[in-house]
Design an enzyme around this catalytic site. Structure first.
Site, mmCIF file in Angstrom:
data_model
loop_
_atom_site.group_PDB
_atom_site.id
_atom_site.type_symbol
_atom_site.label_atom_id
_atom_site.label_comp_id
_atom_site.label_asym_id
_atom_site.label_seq_id
_atom_site.Cartn_x
_atom_site.Cartn_y
_atom_site.Cartn_z
ATOM 1 N N GLU A 171 15.887 10.750 7.744
ATOM 2 C CA GLU A 171 15.382 9.417 7.289
ATOM 3 C C GLU A 171 14.006 9.220 7.614
ATOM 4 O OE1 GLU A 171 18.211 6.732 8.737
ATOM 5 O OE2 GLU A 171 19.960 7.405 7.556
ATOM 6 N N ASN B 254 22.629 -7.659 5.907
ATOM 7 C CA ASN B 254 22.747 -7.593 7.395
ATOM 8 C C ASN B 254 21.667 -7.205 8.130
ATOM 9 O OD1 ASN B 254 22.733 -4.929 6.716
ATOM 10 N ND2 ASN B 254 24.723 -4.664 7.554
ATOM 11 N N LYS C 100 15.717 -5.293 6.743
ATOM 12 C CA LYS C 100 15.903 -5.408 5.426
ATOM 13 C C LYS C 100 15.537 -6.747 4.854
ATOM 14 C CE LYS C 100 20.171 -2.570 5.912
ATOM 15 N NZ LYS C 100 21.640 -2.692 5.666
ATOM 16 N N TYR D 122 20.146 5.952 0.229
ATOM 17 C CA TYR D 122 21.462 5.544 0.680
ATOM 18 C C TYR D 122 22.317 6.454 -0.468
ATOM 19 C CZ TYR D 122 20.995 1.320 3.276
ATOM 20 O OH TYR D 122 20.788 0.460 4.577
ATOM 21 N N HIS E 106 18.430 -1.696 9.252
ATOM 22 C CA HIS E 106 19.404 -0.437 9.122
ATOM 23 C C HIS E 106 19.035 0.365 10.536
ATOM 24 C CE1 HIS E 106 20.569 3.647 7.751
ATOM 25 N NE2 HIS E 106 19.412 3.868 8.236
ATOM 26 N N THR F 111 28.239 -3.648 11.545
ATOM 27 C CA THR F 111 27.801 -3.741 10.181
ATOM 28 C C THR F 111 28.213 -5.134 9.547
ATOM 29 O OG1 THR F 111 28.412 -1.500 9.802
ATOM 30 C CG2 THR F 111 28.092 -2.542 7.818
ATOM 31 N N ARG G 234 21.615 1.080 17.499
ATOM 32 C CA ARG G 234 22.976 0.671 17.048
ATOM 33 C C ARG G 234 23.646 -0.507 17.779
ATOM 34 N NH1 ARG G 234 24.110 2.849 12.221
ATOM 35 N NH2 ARG G 234 26.348 2.172 12.711
ATOM 36 N N PHE H 43 29.995 -0.542 -3.504
ATOM 37 C CA PHE H 43 28.857 -1.603 -3.249
ATOM 38 C C PHE H 43 27.475 -0.624 -3.525
ATOM 39 C CE2 PHE H 43 30.033 -0.114 0.839
ATOM 40 C CZ PHE H 43 29.109 0.486 1.469
HETATM 41 P P1 IDP Z 1 25.565 0.515 8.803
HETATM 42 O O1 IDP Z 1 24.461 0.011 8.140
HETATM 43 O O2 IDP Z 1 26.066 -0.441 9.886
HETATM 44 O O3 IDP Z 1 25.726 1.792 9.311
HETATM 45 P P2 IDP Z 1 27.319 1.811 6.574
HETATM 46 O O4 IDP Z 1 28.798 1.474 6.546
HETATM 47 O O5 IDP Z 1 26.646 2.920 6.784
HETATM 48 O O6 IDP Z 1 26.855 0.494 7.743
HETATM 49 O O7 IDP Z 1 26.888 0.825 5.303
HETATM 50 C C1 IDP Z 1 25.370 0.930 4.872
HETATM 51 C C2 IDP Z 1 25.017 -0.314 4.242
HETATM 52 O O8 IDP Z 1 25.840 -0.805 3.244
HETATM 53 C C3 IDP Z 1 25.308 -1.668 5.184
HETATM 54 O O9 IDP Z 1 24.400 -1.718 6.245
HETATM 55 C C4 IDP Z 1 25.448 -2.801 4.400
HETATM 56 O O10 IDP Z 1 24.150 -3.367 3.918
HETATM 57 C C5 IDP Z 1 26.226 -2.271 2.903
HETATM 58 N N1 IDP Z 1 27.526 -2.363 3.088
HETATM 59 C C6 IDP Z 1 28.508 -1.839 3.851
HETATM 60 N N2 IDP Z 1 29.759 -2.143 3.498
HETATM 61 C C7 IDP Z 1 29.390 -3.243 2.552
HETATM 62 C C8 IDP Z 1 30.501 -3.977 1.704
HETATM 63 O O11 IDP Z 1 31.731 -3.737 1.953
HETATM 64 N N3 IDP Z 1 29.714 -4.935 0.647
HETATM 65 C C9 IDP Z 1 28.361 -4.831 0.502
HETATM 66 N N4 IDP Z 1 27.774 -3.983 1.372
HETATM 67 C C10 IDP Z 1 28.064 -3.137 2.031
#
Ligand code: IDP
Length: 140
Positions: free
Chosen positions: A128, A114, A11, A51, A117, A93, A87, A59
């Site tokens: 994807e 973070n 990212k 997404y 992905h 996350t 993963r 968010f």
């Molecule tokens: P993942 O990437 O670990 O699979 P997901 O719950 O699918 O997690 O969320 C997708 C992406 O959305 C996350 O990697 C992160 O960049 C963003 N995200 C998830 N939760 C939050 C939040 O509470 N605030 C802001 N961004 C979030």
């Protein structure tokens, strides 16, 4: 366990900090093979399509803007049980919950920014991968 392919994205928070090589080393050390990779700049609209599953989450707008805030490296990782293994290497996350040694524990800045992905299941991995790559670009 079967050989799988999964879609990974490094990212913008990580590409900006020049972490592509360090993150790729984590994948390769875990036995994942990078069989396709390119650095691209997404528009917020393109990130939004990717997404779409999160469209109703609070968010979503912030996430689309973040994913378009700088270059991303999209890649296909291949290996035994690659989806779960990736993963595991990524970590939780929220970096505050990520296990020590994982990419997110070491590099992520926040739950949103973070660093990586990774697809979460075989059906989403297939969709994807097809969003970013043609079959000819996957060199296993
Ligand atoms: P993942 O990437 O670990 O699979 P997901 O719950 O699918 O997690 O969320 C997708 C992406 O959305 C996350 O990697 C992160 O960049 C963003 N995200 C998830 N939760 C939050 C939040 O509470 N605030 C802001 N961004 C979030």
């Amino acid at each position: 366990m079967a050989t799988e392919r999964t879609l990974s994205i490094i990212k913008p928070d990580a590409t900006k900090r020049n972490l592509t090589g360090k993150i790729n080393a984590k994948f390769e050390d875990a036995g994942l093979r990078i069989i396709a990779q390119k650095r691209i700049q997404l528009t917020p609209e393109q990130a939004g399509v990717f997404y779409e599953v999160h469209k109703e989450r609070p968010f979503y707008g912030e996430l689309c803007d973040f994913m378009a805030s700088g270059p991303v490296v999209v890649q296909v990782l291949e290996g035994e049980g690659a989806i779960a293994k990736n993963r595991e290497v990524m970590g939780a996350t929220n970096p505050a919950d990520a296990a020590p040694g994982t990419i997110r524990a070491e590099f992520a800045e926040s739950v949103g920014e973070n660093s990586v992905h990774g697809s979460d299941a075989p059906d989403t991995a297939a969709v994807e991968i097809a969003y970013f790559f043609s079959g000819l670009e996957l060199v296993g």
